[in-house]
Every structure is written in structure tokens, then in C-alpha cells.
Design an enzyme around this catalytic site. Sequence first.
Site, mmCIF file in Angstrom:
data_model
loop_
_atom_site.group_PDB
_atom_site.id
_atom_site.type_symbol
_atom_site.label_atom_id
_atom_site.label_comp_id
_atom_site.label_asym_id
_atom_site.label_seq_id
_atom_site.Cartn_x
_atom_site.Cartn_y
_atom_site.Cartn_z
ATOM 1 N N ARG A 25 -7.339 1.471 5.530
ATOM 2 C CA ARG A 25 -7.837 2.825 5.265
ATOM 3 C C ARG A 25 -9.340 2.949 5.503
ATOM 4 O O ARG A 25 -9.784 3.924 6.133
ATOM 5 C CB ARG A 25 -7.467 3.246 3.845
ATOM 6 N N ASN A 43 -2.292 5.627 1.466
ATOM 7 C CA ASN A 43 -1.148 4.714 1.500
ATOM 8 C C ASN A 43 0.068 5.421 0.920
ATOM 9 O O ASN A 43 -0.061 6.237 0.005
ATOM 10 C CB ASN A 43 -1.404 3.462 0.650
#
Length: 797
Positions: A25, A43
Amino acid sequence: MPDPLSHGSCHSIRVRGLVQGVGFRPTVWQVAKALKLKGDVRNDGEGVLIRLAADQNELAAFVQNLRNACPPLARIDTIECQPLDELVSFDDFSIAASAETDIATGIVPDAATCPDCLADIEDPPNRRYRYPFTNCTHCGPRLSIIKQLPYDRAYTSMAEFEMCAYCQAEYDDPADRRFHAQPNACPDCGPQLSLIWADGTPIMLDDEQDAIQRCASLLKQGRIVAIKGIGGFHLAVDASNEDAVAELRARKLRYGKPLALMARDLDMVRSFCKVGEIAENLLLDRAAPIVLLEQKENAAELASAIAPGQRRLGFMLPYSPLHSLLMQELDHPLVMTSGNLSSEPQVIDNEEALQRLSSIADAFLMHDRAIINRLDDSVLHLVDDRAAVLRRARGFAPEPLPLPAGFETAPDILAIGGEVKNTFCLLEHGQLTLSHHIGDMENPKQQKDYRRALDLYASVRNFEPQRIALDCHQGYFSTRLGETLAVEQDCLIDAIQHHHAHLAACMAEYALPLDHGPVLGVVLDGLGSSEEGELWGGEFLLGTYQGYERLAHFASVAMPGGGKASYEPWRNCFAQLRELGGWEQISADYADLEIIRWLGKKPLTQMNAMIERGLNAPKASSAGRLFDAVAACLDMCRDQVRYEGEAAMLLQAHAEEAFVRYSETQIEPYEKELQRSCEEQSKEPLVLTWRPLWRGILEDLRSGKDRDLIAARFHQTLIVVIADLATELAQSHSVKKIALTGGVLQNVILCEGVAARLRKSDLEVLIPRLFPANDGGLALGQAMISAARAIAASKTA
């Protein structure tokens, strides 16, 4: 799959693969920031979901840059882009909280300490100086600490350690390499070490030594220390101390089986073993496995009991900050063997360690971070100058394997595995997830550990199988468990033939599609049951995922005593020699040989009666028992094996000595014999018999030939016989691919020799490398065969 360059100003980008807990990320954030794009990333159960405000060219640049910037522990399987149904207004690019959805993403394996974290613990001004639990998104524990997905701190054993302000700031900063590193910690807020004596009393430390330095002092004194690592406890001892290594073996009741070693660095490994470029890369790999390496002739001294009779040593490098700090204090390698009693699983809990290991270890170096999943060290060796996995665990498991083409409609399947070197496999969401190495199923504690691991994998992935694939051997614990689970969960059962599963596993590793034509499998192992209950082990199978035909096999020879013959090689030697024309005749013809006189002291009348009457003397076409018999004949391992595969490993080691000392012309194969049916169009399998081989061995013994040379001639015979028969079968059935698999084909001499001879006939050789050729890869093949059957059944329904 949607076009990754879909039109529209707002896009949903789904990234699948190993993309959680690896700094993915923040990488997305950095790529978006560099391109001045707005959106967010999160996520969820399927992997990573990105929303992006971008035109077509910006989207293309983003996808390309993201692929190029993939973090070191991540693996991108697919990037799927499609327009958002409605426009979303973004002020900037941000990282959003994880979403709890159905699980379809993989768990990332534990990874060895990265260079940046090593630099941190070696830098005195750094606040993590000498902190043994230092990590970041590029390294550290993953599977060993996870309880469920998505991979967030709350679902790991780090949940009980509240981060200090400094660690929290790192955790919250997308530009920091510790952004959302779930095990992030420091000396002020993270796990701590303790050093205690075996009776539970603390070992006093002073200002001169911390717990790791004091532990190193104990090891230098010859003490045995139980050390809690990432995946479990190890029993450590100075590998150069003859008495200490012998004492460890005596206390652990582990006689003969090679012991794993940990070295400080590559230079230390090189002082004992030959380390080429490939081996060096393996040792330095993020998985930090044990690598079997050839010993140097004039190597620095190690205790003789490290690997008795072997030419290879198993070395690994430190893979956690704790191990790195410890090895920096030592001038010699450490034995680092599993912290367990014989045949039991490796201990992972502090209290259990004190209960179970206090009779072995003098002291314990422990920490207070719980290990959720037990992980043994992975083991690799080199075949044809390439790596091949012998045991797949820490660092590799449970990284999934994408399903080959044609299996898209396969139902969810649980494959149970076998009885030894057990793993299980989950087939779902277009991928195969093979568990970490569980071990042998004979011990009740191992059975309990198997069930616990199975429950955890199913829980982590919300997995509910529709079919359960298991070995057709009814005596296996794993088979009985699979049958019980099928009743509990109302699943269909697929009983899979053992050697067909070996072949299918190899086919899956090489991504052969469902509709691929037949492959010839040379599957050599100890024992496996046929569907009719016969014992097989030296097989030539023509197979696809859907089915197989047995084209040829080793001659079936009795195993007097049944299961005892797997542990007492002399029984197999007697049975093989008896096949030459009866024991009375052979013992008369070769009465002058030591092996004949030695066997004469055994209860052969009883053995002979058992074979003649078929009482507790099942016949088996086992390649493993043939190796046992030859090792017994040559007095390398005769009365009893101390660990599985000992006889075959010693036979290989003696043969390797001969290949170094003798010329190629001196290592001629013995004669071969192949039985064919009298009927020209017979469908009966061809049978390889070993009468000429045994006559040759006995004659060599009579003439006083070196047993190393005889061992080499035995290997050379098998190479020629197996390769020539496989070539003949491949040509007669128009096959170009040949799989070499099964535990016996982990013998480097045999595998390399057969492969080289096959390639001379322009045949493509498939050797298992990512997954074990032994029963550790069995579940993978079981899952593939069950899936193929399910797809076929759905088409005819």
C-alpha cells in the site's frame, strides 16, 4: 479480464497476489504521489483495492510504474482495472482502513532480516541498536504470527504489544518503510528476551553482557541452549565441540541423522563447504533456507558427529536479528536442530519448552512473542546446478501456486496428504496453497499438530471444501482423518493413488494445462498403495491429471516382517538375494562372503516361511527397499536404520566417493534384465528385475572390489536401466515430457544421471523444484487429480 486501460475518470484497480504485509500500500501511495494522482488504497480479503482518478494515459502509467516498483516480498499475480460505476471526489491520495471481505489473497511467508534492519541493530545511536525483534515491511515474521486475514496487527500475536509513540509514528507514515509493518516494535514497547536455566531460575546478567552475549558465553563453554526463534525452538550447541555435539545427540536420542548448522556469514560457510554462485544466492535468499553443500576435503574442523558418513553439510545463515546478534559473538558455527523430543513436533510455547526440553537443554533463551504457527526450517539442495526443495516450510510456505489453465471451474478442495513428511493443500480461488511441512503422522502429538494447523488454515481463509482428496492407503492416519472430515463437512471423497499424485504434483508445478497430453512419470519412492492395496514404489506411469496407466515397474519382492523391513535393511537384503534362486542355493554358492555368514545368524528359517506362506511379508515394487538391501549387503547400514532414508543416503555418499576416485570406465553398469509378456499385444506392465545386478554385486564382493566402487556401479546400473526403459516407453507412446519424482529421485547421482541420459534422446525432463519430490508434495497432486475429476464429472452431469 477487464481491459486495464478502461475509459473513465475514476477507476477501480484490483491487485491480486502476495500483496499484504509487504509494504504494497505505501508503494501504491508513493507511485500515485509521484504521478500527482488522487484516490485511495486499502487491503481486503481479495488482496489490494485501489480507487484512482485518472485518464487513460495516467492509468496506463500508474499500472506500469506499480509493476516496476513491486516491493521485494510482494508478488503481483494480476492487476484488473475497470471504471467505477459513479464518480468519486478525492482530495488527495490516501491509505484507507482494511475492509473485511471474503478471503482470496495469500499469506506472505516469513522473511529473513533485510539489510536496512541489520544496519539498524548494528548502529549504536539507533534506538533499535541490538534489539532482536527489529523488522520492517521488507522482512520479519508473517505466517508464524498470523491468526487470521486480513493481515493487520490486531490479528497477530503482536496485538498485545502496544506501540510507543515513536513506533506508532513510523507505522502511520506511508513514506516510512515500517508503515503498517504489523510486527513493528522497539526495546521500549516490543517483545523482550529472557535467559533462564533449565530449572526455571533466571540467569543473572551484568553490565558487561546482555542476554544474547551471555547465551554466547554458555555456548562457548559447551552448554546446550534452547533458543526460541521465529517458528519454534532450536537446540543449539557449538558445532566444533565434539563432546557437546555428542551430548546433544545422547540427550535428544537422535543418533546418526545429520544436524543442521548456522554460520555467521558466507565466509564462515566457505571455510567448510564449496559455495558456488547458485548456493550463495540460496543462502542469501529472503527465505534463508538450510542448503545442503558439499564439504571441502581440507575444511576447518567440525565435530565428527555432525553428519556421520555424509559428504554434505546443511548450512543456513542467520534469518532474524536475534540469530544475527548471537552469531556475531561466536567464532564457530552452531548446531541448530529442531527443539523437540524424537519424533515429536518442534516446541513453540515457552512453558511447554521448559517441560519438554529441560532434560536436553542446560539453558533457555526465550522471548514473550507468541508463535502462532510452528515453522520448521526449509531445506534445499542442488540438482543439475539448480535449487530443489526437500522440505518446504519457513520462508516458502504458504506462498500459493496459480492453478494451471483449464482448472478455472474447479470446486474448493482439501487434499490431506500422506503419512510421512506430511503437508496438506487447499485448492480455491484459482490457486493451490500447500501448507508448511507438518511431519510424520505416527506420533499422537504430530497428529494433534496437524489438526491444529489444518483448522487454522481453514479459519484464516474461511475455507469450506466441497471435496476431500486423500491417499488410497487405508492405514494412513491422514486418510482416516480425511474420511472423518468428509462426514463432518458433508464432502465428497476422492481416494488418489499415491504415485499418480506424485506425477500430478510435478505437472502442476510446471503449469501443464488440464487438457495436456500424457506425461511419462518415473516415480521412485519407498512405499505407496495401489487402488487394489498392492505396495508400489518403482513405477513408470503414463498419466494425465485425469488418470494413468502403469507401463512398467520394479520387480515386486517380499518385505519379511512387513513394516519392520522399512527399518531393518537386512530383511530386504535377504529377500532380494533369495530371489536369485532360493536362499539355500545362494548361501551355498557364496558361502565365503561375509554378508552370507552374517545373514546366516538371523532367523532365516522363520523369514523364509513367512515369505513362502505370504504371512506378514507383503510384496512391494519399492525402489527404496532396493537401496536398503544394497546398503545392507555392503555393510553400510545393515541391522537397523536410525532415521528414514539413512541407508540410501549412506549408499549415495559412498558412491560419490567412488565417482571422485575412479574413472568412468571403471564404473561400468551391471547387466540388466527386463521381463516382457510372451503375448505380443499384452497390456501387462514390463518388469525390471535385478537378478543380474545382484549377481554382479556378489561377484564384485568375492573379488574384493572396493564397496565404494560397488555402490557407484549400482547407481550407474539404475541410471542406465531407468533412462533406457523410460526412453523406450516415451518413444513407443509418442511422449516428449518425462517427470522424475518420488523421494528416491532426490538422490542427486541418480536424478542427474537419468536426466542427462534422457536429454540425449531429446526428451524434456521435469524435476520437482518448488515443491518436494518426496511425500511433502503429495497433497499438491491429490488436489489436482480431484479437481480434474470434479471438472470431468460436471461436464457429464
